[in-house]
Design a protein around this motif. Sequence first.
Motif, mmCIF file in Angstrom:
data_model
loop_
_atom_site.group_PDB
_atom_site.id
_atom_site.type_symbol
_atom_site.label_atom_id
_atom_site.label_comp_id
_atom_site.label_asym_id
_atom_site.label_seq_id
_atom_site.Cartn_x
_atom_site.Cartn_y
_atom_site.Cartn_z
ATOM 1 N N TYR A 1 0.832 -1.194 0.000
ATOM 2 C CA TYR A 1 0.000 0.000 0.000
ATOM 3 C C TYR A 1 0.870 1.249 0.000
ATOM 4 O O TYR A 1 2.008 1.229 0.487
ATOM 5 C CB TYR A 1 -0.928 -0.005 1.229
ATOM 6 C CG TYR A 1 -1.778 -1.243 1.304
ATOM 7 C CD1 TYR A 1 -2.910 -1.376 0.509
ATOM 8 C CD2 TYR A 1 -1.437 -2.308 2.136
ATOM 9 C CE1 TYR A 1 -3.684 -2.523 0.547
ATOM 10 C CE2 TYR A 1 -2.207 -3.465 2.180
ATOM 11 C CZ TYR A 1 -3.322 -3.563 1.386
ATOM 12 O OH TYR A 1 -4.088 -4.709 1.418
ATOM 13 N N PHE A 2 0.321 2.313 -0.561
ATOM 14 C CA PHE A 2 1.016 3.602 -0.574
ATOM 15 C C PHE A 2 0.240 4.544 0.330
ATOM 16 O O PHE A 2 -0.937 4.822 0.095
ATOM 17 C CB PHE A 2 1.091 4.163 -1.998
ATOM 18 C CG PHE A 2 2.145 5.213 -2.191
ATOM 19 C CD1 PHE A 2 3.404 4.877 -2.657
ATOM 20 C CD2 PHE A 2 1.882 6.544 -1.912
ATOM 21 C CE1 PHE A 2 4.388 5.844 -2.845
ATOM 22 C CE2 PHE A 2 2.850 7.524 -2.087
ATOM 23 C CZ PHE A 2 4.111 7.173 -2.557
ATOM 24 N N MET A 3 0.889 5.016 1.394
ATOM 25 C CA MET A 3 0.235 5.822 2.422
ATOM 26 C C MET A 3 0.714 7.267 2.350
ATOM 27 O O MET A 3 1.908 7.528 2.192
ATOM 28 C CB MET A 3 0.553 5.261 3.813
ATOM 29 C CG MET A 3 0.235 3.790 4.001
ATOM 30 S SD MET A 3 -1.549 3.505 4.095
ATOM 31 C CE MET A 3 -1.565 1.742 4.493
ATOM 32 N N MET A 4 -0.236 8.196 2.501
ATOM 33 C CA MET A 4 0.106 9.619 2.552
ATOM 34 C C MET A 4 -0.698 10.308 3.643
ATOM 35 O O MET A 4 -1.864 9.971 3.878
ATOM 36 C CB MET A 4 -0.161 10.294 1.201
ATOM 37 C CG MET A 4 0.813 9.895 0.105
ATOM 38 S SD MET A 4 0.397 10.569 -1.526
ATOM 39 C CE MET A 4 0.552 12.324 -1.220
ATOM 40 N N GLY A 5 -0.074 11.303 4.295
ATOM 41 C CA GLY A 5 -0.789 12.109 5.271
ATOM 42 C C GLY A 5 -1.697 13.110 4.580
ATOM 43 O O GLY A 5 -1.390 13.594 3.489
ATOM 44 N N ASP A 6 -2.826 13.438 5.208
ATOM 45 C CA ASP A 6 -3.735 14.423 4.639
ATOM 46 C C ASP A 6 -3.129 15.830 4.663
ATOM 47 O O ASP A 6 -3.523 16.689 3.878
ATOM 48 C CB ASP A 6 -5.069 14.419 5.389
ATOM 49 C CG ASP A 6 -5.974 13.291 4.914
ATOM 50 O OD1 ASP A 6 -5.594 12.569 3.972
ATOM 51 O OD2 ASP A 6 -7.071 13.132 5.483
ATOM 52 N N ASN A 7 -2.210 16.067 5.578
ATOM 53 C CA ASN A 7 -1.470 17.326 5.596
ATOM 54 C C ASN A 7 -0.248 17.128 4.695
ATOM 55 O O ASN A 7 0.859 16.877 5.147
ATOM 56 C CB ASN A 7 -1.055 17.676 7.029
ATOM 57 C CG ASN A 7 -0.442 19.051 7.138
ATOM 58 O OD1 ASN A 7 -0.277 19.758 6.155
ATOM 59 N ND2 ASN A 7 -0.089 19.424 8.360
ATOM 60 N N ARG A 8 -0.482 17.211 3.390
ATOM 61 C CA ARG A 8 0.458 16.710 2.393
ATOM 62 C C ARG A 8 1.861 17.309 2.480
ATOM 63 O O ARG A 8 2.842 16.657 2.142
ATOM 64 C CB ARG A 8 -0.112 16.945 0.983
ATOM 65 C CG ARG A 8 -1.351 16.092 0.696
ATOM 66 C CD ARG A 8 -0.984 14.617 0.587
ATOM 67 N NE ARG A 8 -2.128 13.744 0.640
ATOM 68 C CZ ARG A 8 -2.930 13.461 -0.387
ATOM 69 N NH1 ARG A 8 -2.737 14.028 -1.554
ATOM 70 N NH2 ARG A 8 -3.932 12.626 -0.237
ATOM 71 N N ASP A 9 1.969 18.560 2.907
ATOM 72 C CA ASP A 9 3.281 19.215 2.928
ATOM 73 C C ASP A 9 3.978 19.094 4.277
ATOM 74 O O ASP A 9 5.066 19.644 4.458
ATOM 75 C CB ASP A 9 3.134 20.695 2.552
ATOM 76 C CG ASP A 9 2.621 20.859 1.128
ATOM 77 O OD1 ASP A 9 2.958 20.024 0.281
ATOM 78 O OD2 ASP A 9 1.860 21.827 0.877
ATOM 79 N N GLN A 10 3.363 18.390 5.223
ATOM 80 C CA GLN A 10 3.951 18.239 6.552
ATOM 81 C C GLN A 10 3.888 16.778 6.989
ATOM 82 O O GLN A 10 3.645 16.480 8.144
ATOM 83 C CB GLN A 10 3.198 19.100 7.564
ATOM 84 C CG GLN A 10 3.324 20.592 7.322
ATOM 85 C CD GLN A 10 4.489 21.192 8.062
ATOM 86 O OE1 GLN A 10 4.485 21.311 9.281
ATOM 87 N NE2 GLN A 10 5.515 21.568 7.322
ATOM 88 N N SER A 11 4.079 15.875 6.042
ATOM 89 C CA SER A 11 3.901 14.459 6.353
ATOM 90 C C SER A 11 5.079 13.634 5.844
ATOM 91 O O SER A 11 5.438 13.701 4.667
ATOM 92 C CB SER A 11 2.604 13.942 5.714
ATOM 93 O OG SER A 11 2.471 12.542 5.892
ATOM 94 N N GLN A 12 5.662 12.862 6.749
ATOM 95 C CA GLN A 12 6.637 11.837 6.367
ATOM 96 C C GLN A 12 5.852 10.570 6.042
ATOM 97 O O GLN A 12 5.236 9.974 6.914
ATOM 98 C CB GLN A 12 7.618 11.577 7.517
ATOM 99 C CG GLN A 12 8.724 12.609 7.637
ATOM 100 C CD GLN A 12 9.782 12.442 6.557
ATOM 101 O OE1 GLN A 12 10.034 11.336 6.087
ATOM 102 N NE2 GLN A 12 10.401 13.543 6.151
ATOM 103 N N ASP A 13 5.853 10.172 4.788
ATOM 104 C CA ASP A 13 5.010 9.052 4.388
ATOM 105 C C ASP A 13 5.651 8.265 3.260
ATOM 106 O O ASP A 13 6.873 8.325 3.067
ATOM 107 C CB ASP A 13 3.604 9.555 4.033
ATOM 108 C CG ASP A 13 3.618 10.705 3.025
ATOM 109 O OD1 ASP A 13 4.432 10.658 2.084
ATOM 110 O OD2 ASP A 13 2.808 11.647 3.174
ATOM 111 N N SER A 14 4.841 7.531 2.502
ATOM 112 C CA SER A 14 5.385 6.635 1.476
ATOM 113 C C SER A 14 6.175 7.368 0.398
ATOM 114 O O SER A 14 6.980 6.753 -0.301
ATOM 115 C CB SER A 14 4.251 5.834 0.818
ATOM 116 O OG SER A 14 3.754 4.846 1.690
ATOM 117 N N ARG A 15 5.975 8.669 0.270
ATOM 118 C CA ARG A 15 6.785 9.423 -0.689
ATOM 119 C C ARG A 15 8.258 9.427 -0.287
ATOM 120 O O ARG A 15 9.127 9.651 -1.119
ATOM 121 C CB ARG A 15 6.278 10.862 -0.787
ATOM 122 C CG ARG A 15 4.908 10.988 -1.443
ATOM 123 C CD ARG A 15 4.369 12.387 -1.287
ATOM 124 N NE ARG A 15 4.061 12.682 0.107
ATOM 125 C CZ ARG A 15 3.610 13.865 0.530
ATOM 126 N NH1 ARG A 15 3.414 14.847 -0.347
ATOM 127 N NH2 ARG A 15 3.328 14.060 1.800
#
Length: 522
Positions: free
Chosen positions: A472-486
């Motif tokens: 799965y690819f996970m992202m935070g809803d606060n896209r510019d303040q999230s450490q996630d799958s990117r």
Amino acid sequence: MSFLDISIIYLIAILIVMLPSYGFYLIFKKLNIPAWKAFVPFLNMWEIYKLTGLKKVWFYCQFLPIVGWFVSLWILVEFAKLLGRFSFLDHAGAVLIPFIYFPYIANHKDTRFIGAEKVRQHKKSGVREWVDAAVFAIVAATLIRAFVFEAYMIPTSSMEKTLLVNDFLFVSKTTYGVRVPNTPLFIPFVHHTVPKLEVKSYSELIQLPYKRWFAKDVDRNDIVVFNLPVGDTVINLPEFQSRITYYDQMLAEGMTNKFDSAGKMIYDLELGRKAILNNPRRYPLITRPVDKRENYIKRCVAIGGDTLEIRGGKLLINGESAYVSPTQASFYHVYVKSILTEQMLRDRGVRISYTQMDYAAMENGKVLQLNLTESELGKVMQMPEVARIEKKSEAPRSDVFPRNKNYAWSSHNFGPLWVPKRGATIALTEDNMVFYRRCIEVYEQNKVEGKAGQYSINGVPAQEYTFKMNYYFMMGDNRDQSQDSRYWGFVPEDHIVGGAWLIFFSLENGIRWDRMLKRIKD
């Protein structure tokens, strides 16, 4: 509660009454009870209930969801008492290891049936009463936490404005099926480290393979709690842990002070790895099993088989615009004609926590950096104090997945990237291995050797590979303040903990009453 949730709850109820079946069988034979009844769920408990003299209501209470588990465990303790077993260890054995305890006492020379009347005459000390109650409460809470739901606090702003810092959630462990703990020997109520003592809260003496009862795949757009995939190796210092991962520090140590033709610094990850491994005093390393890695919460934006791409901050799944949550936020540069205050924004219904309210000179004007949802963006654009709004952009970054010099991606311009799916087969090429080698080697535990198209897996030459798990690819809803799958790639299915279910408490300069008992739906 879904049918799947209810099914899992009753599966656990049946498991509790069936684990001691062989011991019941041996004891029933001695008590002249038809021994075959020991192997019939709840019929075995009916026979025990008749021996105890308890009120009939207690037998039927076993069929209550979750509560029934503990009633069954209590009846097991009452059965042990009928056999003359009153010690703390006896009762702990009946609750914690009934599949060993009851066969053991069935063949023990001191075991004898004393009847319900003598059990009632037996008196426990006040201390023993408190100890028994405490142990039972711990067992109950541990079972609920391991198999049903767990409380979780939002520590960072990565899910703003869907989930806020200091929201307290219940996470359902049954949403995607109950995951059997990899490390079943652990101290209750703590995750991986005992507070203050700073030692492991679990033992790896017993390690179980990945297993999930009534498994269900994660759906696209679900809000999911999972174990951090790159939390397998950790720099065991407070300033590192999941804040600065081992792989982040490897990148930092791999700086070469050399630059490519585009002026970007060249990083040598192998150099960074050696710098960490050769300095254990500065970088003390530990490893953690899957279920003891740090818990993260994000939105699942892509499932196995999807192709994901981000263009100018816009997320595309399989070439089409992805779902946008009403509470999803991004940073914007807001150019203003006159002073715009925090209170003015709040009065317009714009939540401005975790924003930068400092003005800076830019293009002979004033600019604010605000974190806005689409709805809030529309409100701000209507404000007479605002001249124009621009979405914040981002240059390519070296810490963005796959951390390879051939892919100049950023959190705003990323992909296209295919997400691995269970049963799907890929060719083993140099390009593919940049993205999927960790999945094959670390998450699916294969030994991969070779490069440039000449690969072997577990010592066997291979030109292709079939994935064993969904990713799965996970992202935070606060896209510019999230450490996630990117930044760290895919989340394997065995790392999934559960689904975010309910906000039961929320705190910010007092209680946020409007968030109390709020279901998490989008």
